[in-house]
Design a protein around this motif. Structure first.
Motif, PDB file in Angstrom:
ATOM      1  N   GLU A  74      -5.456   2.521   2.789  1.00 40.47           N
ATOM      2  CA  GLU A  74      -6.549   1.988   1.973  1.00 40.47           C
ATOM      3  C   GLU A  74      -7.561   3.087   1.654  1.00 40.47           C
ATOM      4  O   GLU A  74      -7.998   3.223   0.504  1.00 40.47           O
ATOM      5  N   GLN A  75      -7.926   3.872   2.661  1.00 44.79           N
ATOM      6  CA  GLN A  75      -8.919   4.930   2.446  1.00 44.79           C
ATOM      7  C   GLN A  75      -8.378   6.010   1.519  1.00 44.79           C
ATOM      8  O   GLN A  75      -9.094   6.494   0.638  1.00 44.79           O
ATOM      9  N   LYS A  76      -7.119   6.380   1.683  1.00 55.79           N
ATOM     10  CA  LYS A  76      -6.524   7.391   0.805  1.00 55.79           C
ATOM     11  C   LYS A  76      -6.551   6.922  -0.650  1.00 55.79           C
ATOM     12  O   LYS A  76      -6.902   7.688  -1.547  1.00 55.79           O
ATOM     13  N   LEU A  77      -6.191   5.665  -0.882  1.00 55.94           N
ATOM     14  CA  LEU A  77      -6.191   5.138  -2.242  1.00 55.94           C
ATOM     15  C   LEU A  77      -7.605   5.034  -2.801  1.00 55.94           C
ATOM     16  O   LEU A  77      -7.848   5.343  -3.967  1.00 55.94           O
ATOM     17  N   ARG A  78      -8.554   4.609  -1.974  1.00 54.67           N
ATOM     18  CA  ARG A  78      -9.947   4.552  -2.422  1.00 54.67           C
ATOM     19  C   ARG A  78     -10.462   5.942  -2.789  1.00 54.67           C
ATOM     20  O   ARG A  78     -11.156   6.114  -3.786  1.00 54.67           O
ATOM     21  N   ASP A  79     -10.126   6.932  -1.958  1.00 48.35           N
ATOM     22  CA  ASP A  79     -10.554   8.309  -2.228  1.00 48.35           C
ATOM     23  C   ASP A  79     -10.028   8.796  -3.576  1.00 48.35           C
ATOM     24  O   ASP A  79     -10.681   9.595  -4.251  1.00 48.35           O
ATOM     25  N   LYS A  93      -9.579   6.866  -6.069  1.00 49.82           N
ATOM     26  CA  LYS A  93     -10.100   5.919  -7.066  1.00 49.82           C
ATOM     27  C   LYS A  93      -8.990   5.034  -7.652  1.00 49.82           C
ATOM     28  O   LYS A  93      -8.975   4.730  -8.828  1.00 49.82           O
ATOM     29  N   LEU A 133       0.838  -1.201   0.000  1.00 46.66           N
ATOM     30  CA  LEU A 133       0.000   0.000   0.000  1.00 46.66           C
ATOM     31  C   LEU A 133       0.879   1.259   0.000  1.00 46.66           C
ATOM     32  O   LEU A 133       0.619   2.210  -0.749  1.00 46.66           O
ATOM     33  N   ASP A 162      -7.060   1.371  -7.515  1.00 41.13           N
ATOM     34  CA  ASP A 162      -7.266  -0.013  -7.090  1.00 41.13           C
ATOM     35  C   ASP A 162      -6.247  -0.385  -6.027  1.00 41.13           C
ATOM     36  O   ASP A 162      -5.058  -0.061  -6.140  1.00 41.13           O
ATOM     37  N   LEU A 163      -6.720  -1.071  -5.004  1.00 40.20           N
ATOM     38  CA  LEU A 163      -5.829  -1.531  -3.945  1.00 40.20           C
ATOM     39  C   LEU A 163      -5.015  -2.720  -4.453  1.00 40.20           C
ATOM     40  O   LEU A 163      -5.501  -3.519  -5.249  1.00 40.20           O
ATOM     41  N   THR A 189       2.449   1.788  -3.376  1.00 42.40           N
ATOM     42  CA  THR A 189       1.450   2.274  -4.331  1.00 42.40           C
ATOM     43  C   THR A 189       1.187   3.762  -4.120  1.00 42.40           C
ATOM     44  O   THR A 189       1.170   4.546  -5.068  1.00 42.40           O
ATOM     45  N   TYR A 190       1.007   4.159  -2.875  1.00 42.50           N
ATOM     46  CA  TYR A 190       0.727   5.561  -2.572  1.00 42.50           C
ATOM     47  C   TYR A 190       1.930   6.440  -2.916  1.00 42.50           C
ATOM     48  O   TYR A 190       1.781   7.507  -3.514  1.00 42.50           O
TER      49      TYR A 190
END
Length: 86
Positions: free
Chosen positions: A72-77, A79, A29, A81-82, A32-33
């Protein structure tokens, strides 16, 4: 009481085995971020790191899965994919 002790003896190894997977997922994660930070440029009006996000990134990079929910929330915000969770 014996049932409780027996249950704990069976559950503890399962909980311990989940930790390495969580640490690896957390590092994924973070990568990715951070890749998004590099791609979008934090200094050019792109992503901004708050204290909570910076802490989560540090936790994940150091193998502490406590940062998982934040990243996870930052990546979802955003848009995004995790990464897969093994």
């Amino acid at each position: 009481m014996k049932l409780l002790i027996s249950s704990l003896v069976l559950i503890l190894p399962i909980a311990a085995s989940a930790a390495p997977n969580d640490a690896a997922y957390c590092k994924s994660l973070a990568a990715t971020y951070e890749g998004l930070l590099m791609k979008r440029g934090a200094g050019r009006g792109g992503l901004q790191n708050g204290v909570e996000t910076s802490l989560a990134l540090d936790q994940c990079k150091n193998g502490n899965p406590a940062g998982i929910p934040v990243l996870e929330q930052k990546l979802r915000d955003l848009k995004i994919d995790l990464p897969p969770r093994d």
